[in-house]
Design an enzyme around this catalytic site. Structure first.
Site, PDB file in Angstrom:
ATOM      1  CB  ALA A  81      -1.292  -0.139   1.236  1.00 18.44           C
ATOM      2  CB  SER A  83       1.661   3.480   4.788  1.00 18.96           C
ATOM      3  OG  SER A  83       3.089   3.351   4.658  1.00 18.96           O
ATOM      4  CB  THR A 132      -4.966   1.366   8.951  1.00 20.78           C
ATOM      5  OG1 THR A 132      -5.760   2.481   9.447  1.00 20.78           O
ATOM      6  CG2 THR A 132      -5.761   2.026   7.857  1.00 20.78           C
ATOM      7  CG  ASP A 133      -6.286   2.105  13.891  1.00 20.07           C
ATOM      8  OD1 ASP A 133      -5.516   3.329  12.732  1.00 20.07           O
ATOM      9  OD2 ASP A 133      -5.917   2.768  14.945  1.00 20.07           O
ATOM     10  CD  GLU A 134      -4.560   6.365  10.039  1.00 21.68           C
ATOM     11  OE1 GLU A 134      -4.400   7.286   8.749  1.00 21.68           O
ATOM     12  OE2 GLU A 134      -2.762   6.039  10.351  1.00 21.68           O
ATOM     13  CE1 TYR A 158      -2.571   4.209   4.304  1.00 24.26           C
ATOM     14  CE2 TYR A 158      -3.386   4.909   6.699  1.00 24.26           C
ATOM     15  CZ  TYR A 158      -2.836   4.249   5.759  1.00 24.26           C
ATOM     16  OH  TYR A 158      -2.617   3.012   6.515  1.00 24.26           O
ATOM     17  CE  LYS A 162      -5.288  -0.566   3.907  1.00 21.41           C
ATOM     18  NZ  LYS A 162      -4.210  -0.820   3.304  1.00 21.41           N
ATOM     19  CG  HIS A 292      -3.908  15.175  13.598  1.00 25.06           C
ATOM     20  ND1 HIS A 292      -2.799  16.746  13.916  1.00 25.06           N
ATOM     21  CD2 HIS A 292      -3.515  14.349  13.480  1.00 25.06           C
ATOM     22  CE1 HIS A 292      -1.696  15.466  14.925  1.00 25.06           C
ATOM     23  NE2 HIS A 292      -2.448  13.683  14.338  1.00 25.06           N
TER      24      HIS A 292
HETATM   25  P1  NAD Z   1       4.805   0.723   3.940  1.00 22.72           P
HETATM   26  O1  NAD Z   1       4.652   1.705   3.054  1.00 22.72           O
HETATM   27  O2  NAD Z   1       6.190   0.748   4.873  1.00 22.72           O
HETATM   28  O3  NAD Z   1       5.621  -0.236   2.596  1.00 22.72           O
HETATM   29  C1  NAD Z   1       4.641  -0.660   1.733  1.00 22.72           C
HETATM   30  C2  NAD Z   1       4.964  -1.399   0.932  1.00 22.72           C
HETATM   31  O4  NAD Z   1       4.395  -1.589  -0.145  1.00 22.72           O
HETATM   32  C3  NAD Z   1       6.925  -1.374  -0.105  1.00 22.72           C
HETATM   33  O5  NAD Z   1       7.629  -2.115   0.190  1.00 22.72           O
HETATM   34  C4  NAD Z   1       6.761  -0.402  -0.910  1.00 22.72           C
HETATM   35  O6  NAD Z   1       7.187  -0.741  -2.384  1.00 22.72           O
HETATM   36  C5  NAD Z   1       4.793  -1.600  -1.982  1.00 22.72           C
HETATM   37  N1  NAD Z   1       4.511  -1.112  -2.803  1.00 22.72           N
HETATM   38  C6  NAD Z   1       3.546   0.189  -3.070  1.00 22.72           C
HETATM   39  N2  NAD Z   1       3.145   0.303  -3.505  1.00 22.72           N
HETATM   40  C7  NAD Z   1       3.453  -0.949  -5.198  1.00 22.72           C
HETATM   41  C8  NAD Z   1       2.686  -1.551  -5.532  1.00 22.72           C
HETATM   42  N3  NAD Z   1       2.038  -0.734  -6.799  1.00 22.72           N
HETATM   43  N4  NAD Z   1       3.095  -3.029  -6.012  1.00 22.72           N
HETATM   44  C9  NAD Z   1       3.331  -3.627  -5.375  1.00 22.72           C
HETATM   45  N5  NAD Z   1       4.237  -3.062  -4.056  1.00 22.72           N
HETATM   46  C10 NAD Z   1       3.710  -2.097  -3.906  1.00 22.72           C
HETATM   47  O7  NAD Z   1       4.306  -0.073   4.555  1.00 22.72           O
HETATM   48  P2  NAD Z   1       3.774  -0.456   5.786  1.00 22.72           P
HETATM   49  O8  NAD Z   1       3.827   0.895   7.301  1.00 22.72           O
HETATM   50  O9  NAD Z   1       5.196  -1.154   6.015  1.00 22.72           O
HETATM   51  O10 NAD Z   1       2.356  -1.197   5.795  1.00 22.72           O
HETATM   52  C11 NAD Z   1       1.836  -1.882   5.195  1.00 22.72           C
HETATM   53  C12 NAD Z   1       0.345  -2.315   5.148  1.00 22.72           C
HETATM   54  O11 NAD Z   1       0.004  -2.397   6.522  1.00 22.72           O
HETATM   55  C13 NAD Z   1       0.012  -1.058   4.479  1.00 22.72           C
HETATM   56  O12 NAD Z   1      -1.458  -1.382   3.778  1.00 22.72           O
HETATM   57  C14 NAD Z   1      -1.034  -0.426   5.517  1.00 22.72           C
HETATM   58  O13 NAD Z   1      -2.075   0.678   5.459  1.00 22.72           O
HETATM   59  C15 NAD Z   1      -0.889  -1.466   7.301  1.00 22.72           C
HETATM   60  N6  NAD Z   1      -1.062  -1.064   7.924  1.00 22.72           N
HETATM   61  C16 NAD Z   1       0.016  -0.298   8.474  1.00 22.72           C
HETATM   62  C17 NAD Z   1      -0.029   0.455   9.676  1.00 22.72           C
HETATM   63  C18 NAD Z   1       1.340   1.277  10.287  1.00 22.72           C
HETATM   64  O14 NAD Z   1       2.028   2.109  11.405  1.00 22.72           O
HETATM   65  N7  NAD Z   1       2.280   1.219   9.633  1.00 22.72           N
HETATM   66  C19 NAD Z   1      -0.890   0.412  10.603  1.00 22.72           C
HETATM   67  C20 NAD Z   1      -1.990  -0.712  10.084  1.00 22.72           C
HETATM   68  C21 NAD Z   1      -1.837  -1.034   8.651  1.00 22.72           C
HETATM   69  P1  TYD Z   2       2.530   9.111  11.243  1.00 22.96           P
HETATM   70  O1  TYD Z   2       3.553   8.529  12.709  1.00 22.96           O
HETATM   71  O2  TYD Z   2       2.339   9.408   9.845  1.00 22.96           O
HETATM   72  O3  TYD Z   2       1.581   7.986  11.597  1.00 22.96           O
HETATM   73  P2  TYD Z   2      -0.528   8.208  11.306  1.00 22.96           P
HETATM   74  O4  TYD Z   2      -1.636   9.637  10.830  1.00 22.96           O
HETATM   75  O5  TYD Z   2      -2.056   7.355  10.547  1.00 22.96           O
HETATM   76  O6  TYD Z   2      -1.605   7.764  12.857  1.00 22.96           O
HETATM   77  O7  TYD Z   2       2.638  10.293  12.867  1.00 22.96           O
HETATM   78  C1  TYD Z   2       1.900   9.784  14.257  1.00 22.96           C
HETATM   79  C2  TYD Z   2       1.059  11.268  14.800  1.00 22.96           C
HETATM   80  O8  TYD Z   2       2.262  11.784  14.912  1.00 22.96           O
HETATM   81  C3  TYD Z   2       0.161  11.643  14.090  1.00 22.96           C
HETATM   82  O9  TYD Z   2      -0.591  11.838  15.151  1.00 22.96           O
HETATM   83  C4  TYD Z   2       0.904  12.893  13.489  1.00 22.96           C
HETATM   84  C5  TYD Z   2       1.259  12.719  14.636  1.00 22.96           C
HETATM   85  N1  TYD Z   2       3.005  13.429  13.525  1.00 22.96           N
HETATM   86  C6  TYD Z   2       3.743  14.483  14.646  1.00 22.96           C
HETATM   87  O10 TYD Z   2       3.414  15.047  15.669  1.00 22.96           O
HETATM   88  N2  TYD Z   2       5.308  15.079  13.420  1.00 22.96           N
HETATM   89  C7  TYD Z   2       5.630  14.434  12.093  1.00 22.96           C
HETATM   90  O11 TYD Z   2       6.218  14.843  11.833  1.00 22.96           O
HETATM   91  C8  TYD Z   2       4.526  13.213  12.167  1.00 22.96           C
HETATM   92  C9  TYD Z   2       4.734  12.526  10.756  1.00 22.96           C
HETATM   93  C10 TYD Z   2       3.386  12.769  12.531  1.00 22.96           C
END
Ligand code: NAD
Ligand code: TYD
Length: 353
Positions: A81, A83, A132-134, A158, A162, A292
């Protein structure tokens, strides 16, 4: 074999590393290698025959069809995704493409693959969608946590993409019977997270002597889960989850952003003290993110009741491990922070001062 999309990203790569530590079942990793995908994360498995890597875009139907026919996975775990919320505000088109069109393309390819399987394999096949919970929107400080039944109310591009992908996954089960599972997880943190996200960004900026940019008043709340716990939840849901069900995954760790940043500073003060003063002195309040979300919080009781899953880490143990990991692995951070990343930092932070 299982197929993982996005296995070079933060959570996908942690999942692949954990999976191959405890299982001999091979993994096919399909990743486009965007700025967020880094094969260096999987370096320890470079010569491991159990891991097959194919660089492909999930929007490329022909490539996905070919890979499914060739490798015949028993399950697809869909992590790939776009993300990052801030990037979705600056450029939502890539989010619609990968998160919506890409998930749709993968679902269609999976359905055509699944429909031709012999009955026993068809029964056992799974499509696990990592979400995601978002998608649930924003809570006030007194609202109950998100349950699986909470109505969707995505607020950022985003979250909206999702949510759209979750709906498509649901529809493929309801309409075609594709055996899907969906997980909706809270904010993850841990090793190998790209330094654009809050926790690794704060660690990197602190060590570089740069400002620690807290958006708005810093009172926004997120529910933090250590990435290894997210991976264990996904393994449980894949193994024993009920087809068609959604499961919320969370750490029971609601924290205000400012408290998270202060905790990171305090750990750095202890582990890598500055010659004078505290890393807290670098905290700077900057212009808020548009739209936000104020608070996310997960009610993870269904997953505990149904599958017995609970997180192994508390926030305190997980964050200490994470800060130590970043101190020990600054080379990884330097390796992923490319020219593209430096341009992003300029785009996102220049107008916030
Ligand atoms: P990330 O951005 O670190 O990694 C995403 C990966 O997907 C990368 O390796 C990227 O190269 C690959 N990618 C992107 N577009 C692509 C495409 N079109 N085809 C093939 N590969 C592609 O993301 P993450 O934080 O590891 O998140 C992974 C999943 O978990 C996502 O679906 C995200 O929505 C979900 N998620 C993330 C969080 C979080 O806190 N990071 C929380 C809940 C859910
Ligand atoms: P983030 O890691 O981008 O995750 P998400 O927006 O998906 O929750 O951000 C986590 C929280 O931190 C969010 O409330 C935004 C805040 N934030 C900052 O205050 N400063 C920053 O530079 C970033 C990247 C995020």
């Amino acid at each position: 074999m299982i197929l993982v999309t996005g296995g070079a990203g933060f959570i996908g790569a942690n999942f692949v590393l954990d999976w191959l530590e405890s299982s001999d079942e091979s993994v096919l990793n399909i990743d486009k290698l965007t700025y967020a995908g880094n094969l260096g994360t999987l370096k320890a498995l470079e010569h491991d025959a159990r891991l097959v890597f194919e660089r492909a875009d999930i929007c490329d139907r022909a490539a996905i069809d070919t890979l499914l026919a060739k490798h015949q996975p028993r399950a697809i775990l869909h992590f790939a995704a776009e993300s990052h919320v801030d990037r979705s505000i600056h450029g939502p088109a890539d989010f619609v493409q990968t998160n919506v069109v890409g998930t749709f393309t993968l679902l269609e390819a999976a359905r055509m693959h699944w429909i031709k399987l012999p009955e026993e394999q068809k029964q056992a096949f799974r499509f696990l969608h990592v979400s995601t919970d978002e998608v649930f929107g924003s809570l006030s400080s007194t609202d109950p946590q998100f349950a699986e039944t909470t109505p969707y109310a995505p607020n950022s591009p985003y979250a909206a993409t999702k949510a759209a992908s979750d709906h498509l996954v649901r529809a493929y089960h309801h309409t075609y019977g594709l055996p899907v599972l969906t997980t909706n997880c809270s904010n993850n943190y841990g090793p190998y997270q790209f330094p654009e996200k809050l926790i690794p960004l704060m660690i990197a900026n602190a060590l570089a002597g740069e400002p620690l940019p807290v958006y708005g008043d810093g009172q926004n709340v997120r529910d933090w889960l250590y990435v290894g716990d997210h991976c264990s939840a996904i393994r449980e849901v894949l193994a024993r989850g009920d087809v068609g069900e959604t499961y919320n995954v969370g750490g029971w760790n609601e924290k205000k952003n400012l408290d998270v940043v202060r905790t990171v500073c305090d750990l750095l003060d202890e582990l890598r003290p500055k010659s004078s003063g505290s890393y807290r002195d670098q905290i700077t309040y900057v212009k808020d993110r548009p739209g936000h979300d104020r608070r996310y919080a997960i009610d993870a009781r269904k997953l505990e009741r149904a599958l017995g899953w609970t997180p192994a880490e508390t926030f305190e143990t997980g964050i200490a491990k994470t800060v130590q990991w970043y101190l020990d692995n600054q080379q990884w951070v330097d390796g992923v922070a490319s020219g593209e990343y430096r341009k992003w930092v300029e785009t996102n932070y220049a107008q916030r001062a």
